[in-house]
Design a protein around this motif. Structure first.
Motif, PDB file in Angstrom:
ATOM      1  N   ASP A   2       0.840  -1.192   0.000  1.00 29.24           N
ATOM      2  CA  ASP A   2       0.000   0.000   0.000  1.00 29.24           C
ATOM      3  C   ASP A   2       0.876   1.243   0.000  1.00 29.24           C
ATOM      4  N   CYS A   3       0.288   2.328  -0.461  1.00 25.04           N
ATOM      5  CA  CYS A   3       0.860   3.666  -0.335  1.00 25.04           C
ATOM      6  C   CYS A   3      -0.146   4.438   0.510  1.00 25.04           C
ATOM      7  N   VAL A   4       0.292   4.951   1.650  1.00 22.37           N
ATOM      8  CA  VAL A   4      -0.625   5.672   2.538  1.00 22.37           C
ATOM      9  C   VAL A   4      -0.130   7.098   2.736  1.00 22.37           C
ATOM     10  N   VAL A   5      -1.079   8.022   2.704  1.00 22.95           N
ATOM     11  CA  VAL A   5      -0.771   9.439   2.870  1.00 22.95           C
ATOM     12  C   VAL A   5      -1.835  10.075   3.758  1.00 22.95           C
ATOM     13  N   LEU A   6      -1.465  11.180   4.346  1.00 23.13           N
ATOM     14  CA  LEU A   6      -2.426  11.930   5.129  1.00 23.13           C
ATOM     15  C   LEU A   6      -3.411  12.649   4.208  1.00 23.13           C
ATOM     16  N   THR A   7      -2.899  13.349   3.187  1.00 21.04           N
ATOM     17  CA  THR A   7      -3.761  14.129   2.300  1.00 21.04           C
ATOM     18  C   THR A   7      -3.515  13.791   0.837  1.00 21.04           C
ATOM     19  N   GLU A   8      -4.608  13.808   0.087  1.00 22.58           N
ATOM     20  CA  GLU A   8      -4.554  13.538  -1.348  1.00 22.58           C
ATOM     21  C   GLU A   8      -5.192  14.705  -2.085  1.00 22.58           C
ATOM     22  N   LEU A   9      -4.480  15.262  -3.033  1.00 14.97           N
ATOM     23  CA  LEU A   9      -5.018  16.307  -3.905  1.00 14.97           C
ATOM     24  C   LEU A   9      -5.569  15.604  -5.144  1.00 14.97           C
ATOM     25  N   ARG A  10      -6.808  15.178  -5.071  1.00 14.48           N
ATOM     26  CA  ARG A  10      -7.406  14.327  -6.119  1.00 14.48           C
ATOM     27  C   ARG A  10      -7.364  14.937  -7.501  1.00 14.48           C
ATOM     28  N   PHE A  11      -7.515  16.247  -7.589  1.00 17.20           N
ATOM     29  CA  PHE A  11      -7.577  16.908  -8.889  1.00 17.20           C
ATOM     30  C   PHE A  11      -6.268  16.780  -9.663  1.00 17.20           C
ATOM     31  N   LEU A  12      -5.177  16.412  -8.978  1.00 17.68           N
ATOM     32  CA  LEU A  12      -3.899  16.214  -9.657  1.00 17.68           C
ATOM     33  C   LEU A  12      -3.672  14.765 -10.091  1.00 17.68           C
ATOM     34  N   LYS A  13      -4.607  13.883  -9.739  1.00 23.51           N
ATOM     35  CA  LYS A  13      -4.647  12.499 -10.224  1.00 23.51           C
ATOM     36  C   LYS A  13      -3.415  11.660  -9.876  1.00 23.51           C
ATOM     37  N   GLY A  14      -2.905  11.869  -8.665  1.00 24.34           N
ATOM     38  CA  GLY A  14      -1.762  11.083  -8.210  1.00 24.34           C
ATOM     39  C   GLY A  14      -2.053   9.600  -8.105  1.00 24.34           C
ATOM     40  N   ALA A  15      -3.274   9.252  -7.727  1.00 23.91           N
ATOM     41  CA  ALA A  15      -3.644   7.829  -7.621  1.00 23.91           C
ATOM     42  C   ALA A  15      -3.520   7.138  -8.969  1.00 23.91           C
ATOM     43  N   GLU A  16      -3.842   7.857 -10.039  1.00 16.75           N
ATOM     44  CA  GLU A  16      -3.726   7.298 -11.395  1.00 16.75           C
ATOM     45  C   GLU A  16      -2.261   6.998 -11.722  1.00 16.75           C
ATOM     46  N   ALA A  17      -1.374   7.883 -11.317  1.00 17.94           N
ATOM     47  CA  ALA A  17       0.056   7.717 -11.595  1.00 17.94           C
ATOM     48  C   ALA A  17       0.654   6.530 -10.844  1.00 17.94           C
ATOM     49  N   LEU A  18       0.012   6.131  -9.758  1.00 16.56           N
ATOM     50  CA  LEU A  18       0.534   5.016  -8.951  1.00 16.56           C
ATOM     51  C   LEU A  18       0.146   3.641  -9.466  1.00 16.56           C
ATOM     52  N   LYS A  19      -0.894   3.565 -10.258  1.00 17.40           N
ATOM     53  CA  LYS A  19      -1.387   2.255 -10.677  1.00 17.40           C
ATOM     54  C   LYS A  19      -0.263   1.395 -11.213  1.00 17.40           C
ATOM     55  N   PRO A  20      -0.194   0.139 -10.834  1.00 12.56           N
ATOM     56  CA  PRO A  20      -1.190  -0.677 -10.156  1.00 12.56           C
ATOM     57  C   PRO A  20      -1.095  -0.653  -8.624  1.00 12.56           C
ATOM     58  N   PHE A  21      -0.263   0.187  -8.075  1.00 18.67           N
ATOM     59  CA  PHE A  21      -0.103   0.228  -6.622  1.00 18.67           C
ATOM     60  C   PHE A  21      -1.282   0.945  -5.978  1.00 18.67           C
ATOM     61  N   PRO A  22      -1.790   0.426  -4.865  1.00 20.47           N
ATOM     62  CA  PRO A  22      -2.950   1.035  -4.214  1.00 20.47           C
ATOM     63  C   PRO A  22      -2.570   2.286  -3.420  1.00 20.47           C
ATOM     64  N   LEU A  23      -3.562   3.142  -3.189  1.00 21.77           N
ATOM     65  CA  LEU A  23      -3.379   4.358  -2.426  1.00 21.77           C
ATOM     66  C   LEU A  23      -4.488   4.493  -1.398  1.00 21.77           C
ATOM     67  N   TYR A  24      -4.102   4.849  -0.180  1.00 19.41           N
ATOM     68  CA  TYR A  24      -5.068   5.191   0.873  1.00 19.41           C
ATOM     69  C   TYR A  24      -4.723   6.581   1.371  1.00 19.41           C
ATOM     70  N   SER A  25      -5.728   7.440   1.475  1.00 19.64           N
ATOM     71  CA  SER A  25      -5.532   8.781   2.018  1.00 19.64           C
ATOM     72  C   SER A  25      -6.560   9.042   3.101  1.00 19.64           C
ATOM     73  N   VAL A  26      -6.128   9.687   4.186  1.00 20.46           N
ATOM     74  CA  VAL A  26      -7.039  10.046   5.275  1.00 20.46           C
ATOM     75  C   VAL A  26      -7.973  11.165   4.823  1.00 20.46           C
ATOM     76  N   LEU A  27      -7.415  12.177   4.158  1.00 20.18           N
ATOM     77  CA  LEU A  27      -8.191  13.326   3.691  1.00 20.18           C
ATOM     78  C   LEU A  27      -8.013  13.489   2.190  1.00 20.18           C
ATOM     79  N   GLN A  28      -9.074  13.925   1.537  1.00 18.61           N
ATOM     80  CA  GLN A  28      -9.029  14.164   0.103  1.00 18.61           C
ATOM     81  C   GLN A  28      -9.490  15.594  -0.159  1.00 18.61           C
ATOM     82  N   TYR A  29      -8.822  16.232  -1.110  1.00 24.82           N
ATOM     83  CA  TYR A  29      -9.203  17.566  -1.560  1.00 24.82           C
ATOM     84  C   TYR A  29      -9.432  17.495  -3.073  1.00 24.82           C
ATOM     85  N   ASP A  30     -10.609  17.965  -3.499  1.00 24.21           N
ATOM     86  CA  ASP A  30     -10.935  17.949  -4.938  1.00 24.21           C
ATOM     87  C   ASP A  30     -10.606  19.267  -5.603  1.00 24.21           C
TER      88      ASP A  30
END
Length: 182
Positions: A154-182
């Motif tokens: 897993d890749c775990v972070v406190l905050t994710e800036l969803r609009f920058l699509k970092g989760a897409e760049a990580l595929k196939p690795f999973p991402l968990y974020s505590v907080l998300q900002y759109d």
């Protein structure tokens, strides 16, 4: 998420300040300084990360923290989980033989390194950082662990800036974020 976890998440969100136009115009910087100053909020952030890891990954060998804010969260998580902590550093900061991976920044390239003997093939690793934006740094850290044949859980972070699509760049690795900002 239960009511207690929701309260912790709200407290964590309240302790993250927004600084518009930093470090450049149009950017909103998510500052964790107030979170780190508040021991109850910081504990809440760690509790939420720990709860996710325990629920999702019963067997972990290492937490790997990304330079530099991953060093704030990673060692505490590793200690709580009873596992080791690994340093993923900027190029030139680690002694001995290292593996490196480069990634793209807005203004150029950078490199991350890990010591070649950090993990053995098949050992289970979770990567941690404070924030994911475009995903370049976390992706490079995943590539480093893959070079060492680690099992990236897993890749775990406190905050994710969803609009920058970092989760897409990580595929196939999973991402968990505590907080998300759109």
């Amino acid at each position: 998420m239960n009511a207690e976890q929701e309260q912790k998440q709200l407290l964590v969100r309240e302790r993250i300040r927004d600084f518009p136009d930093f470090p450049s115009p149009g950017v909103i910087f998510r500052d964790i300084s107030q979170l780190l100053k508040d021991p109850v909020a910081f504990k809440g952030a760690i509790d939420l990360l720990e709860a996710h890891i325990k629920a999702s990954h019963p067997q972990v060998d290492y937490i790997a923290g990304l330079d530099s804010r991953g060093f704030l969260f990673g060692p505490v998580l590793a200690q709580r989980l009873g596992v080791g902590f690994l340093l993923v550093r900027k190029k030139g900061k680690l002694p001995g033989p290292t593996e490196s991976a480069s990634y793209t920044l807005e203004y150029g390239k950078a490199e991350l390194e890990v010591q070649k003997d950090a993990v053995k093939p098949g050992e289970k690793v979770i990567l941690v950082d404070d924030l994911i934006a475009t995903g370049g740094t976390m992706r490079a850290a995943c590539e480093l662990m893959a070079k060492l044949q680690a099992d990236i859980l897993d890749c775990v972070v406190l905050t994710e800036l969803r609009f920058l699509k970092g989760a897409e760049a990580l595929k196939p690795f999973p991402l968990y974020s505590v907080l998300q900002y759109d």
